[in-house]
Design an enzyme around this catalytic site. Structure first.
Site, PDB file in Angstrom:
ATOM      1  N   ASP A   1      32.092  -6.805 -52.636  1.00  0.00           N
ATOM      2  CA  ASP A   1      31.737  -5.608 -52.554  1.00  0.00           C
ATOM      3  C   ASP A   1      32.159  -4.186 -51.878  1.00  0.00           C
ATOM      4  OD1 ASP A   1      29.047  -4.073 -53.706  1.00  0.00           O
ATOM      5  OD2 ASP A   1      28.743  -3.469 -51.677  1.00  0.00           O
TER       6      ASP A   1
ATOM      7  N   CYS B   1      13.420 -23.989 -47.877  1.00  0.00           N
ATOM      8  CA  CYS B   1      14.285 -24.129 -46.464  1.00  0.00           C
ATOM      9  C   CYS B   1      13.093 -23.473 -45.752  1.00  0.00           C
ATOM     10  CB  CYS B   1      15.161 -22.981 -46.505  1.00  0.00           C
ATOM     11  SG  CYS B   1      16.122 -23.749 -46.912  1.00  0.00           S
ATOM     12  N   HIS B   2      12.585 -23.659 -44.581  1.00  0.00           N
ATOM     13  CA  HIS B   2      11.822 -24.034 -43.345  1.00  0.00           C
ATOM     14  C   HIS B   2      12.302 -22.496 -42.582  1.00  0.00           C
ATOM     15  CE1 HIS B   2      11.631 -28.160 -43.805  1.00  0.00           C
ATOM     16  NE2 HIS B   2      10.082 -27.737 -43.391  1.00  0.00           N
TER      17      HIS B   2
ATOM     18  N   MET C   1      21.717 -24.542 -44.722  1.00  0.00           N
ATOM     19  CA  MET C   1      21.505 -23.908 -44.878  1.00  0.00           C
ATOM     20  C   MET C   1      21.772 -22.434 -44.758  1.00  0.00           C
ATOM     21  SD  MET C   1      21.461 -25.270 -48.321  1.00  0.00           S
ATOM     22  CE  MET C   1      21.621 -23.629 -49.185  1.00  0.00           C
ATOM     23  N   GLU C   2      21.529 -22.410 -43.192  1.00  0.00           N
ATOM     24  CA  GLU C   2      21.689 -21.192 -42.948  1.00  0.00           C
ATOM     25  C   GLU C   2      23.068 -20.554 -42.741  1.00  0.00           C
ATOM     26  OE1 GLU C   2      17.846 -22.084 -42.166  1.00  0.00           O
ATOM     27  OE2 GLU C   2      19.864 -23.653 -42.537  1.00  0.00           O
TER      28      GLU C   2
END
Length: 162
Positions: free
Chosen positions: A133, A83-84, A118-119
């Protein structure tokens, strides 16, 4: 079918060269669905303007997940090898409930040469993992059911899941 963009002519991993691409407005929205189950849902409280949240000894679950997801979206290039690095203009995470499920939506935008799918996916995923969690002390019967891209704009083509 298009070829895989992250492979070079020899089939080795390669970062896509975006140097010649024009800067444009890029947005993406991803969603993760977390099945919390009945044991956890009984802990949900209504708290006025803050909306619905689950309070645990670790603190407010959804608020913590929003912060974690935002931090992760900004660090996607540290997690996904090809990824950039992108400076995000905006990252908004919302968490709602639908029956026994928490619905995490992550909307990301930037002005850049490459997309922010992707972000958005990383932001939604890490927010979902944070919910897990924060709630595992109440029950381990939690399932992150799915994470998917809902829509994106900018680049070669827009996409919207129906």
């Amino acid at each position: 079918m298009d070829s895989l963009s992250h492979l070079d002519a020899n089939g080795n991993p390669a970062m896509v060269d975006v140097g010649g691409k024009a800067v444009s407005r890029r947005t993406a929205r991803a969603r993760s669905i977390v099945a919390l189950g009945p044991d956890i849902m009984q802990h949900i409280t209504q708290s006025g303007l803050a909306g619905v949240d689950i309070q645990t000894r670790k603190g407010p679950v959804f608020q913590t997940a929003i912060i974690a997801g935002t931090m992760a979206a900004k660090r996607t290039d540290d997690l996904i090898p090809l990824c950039h690095s992108l400076g995000l203009d905006n990252c908004q995470i919302t968490i709602t409930t639908d029956g026994p499920d928490a619905i995490v939506d992550c909307l990301v935008s930037t002005e850049g040469k490459t997309g922010v799918e992707m972000e958005a996916l990383v932001g939604a995923s890490v927010a979902a993992l944070t919910i897990y969690d924060m709630c595992k002390a109440l029950s381990h019967d939690i399932v992150i059911k799915e994470t998917k891209l809902m829509e994106k704009t900018g680049g070669k083509r827009d996409f919207k899941r129906t």
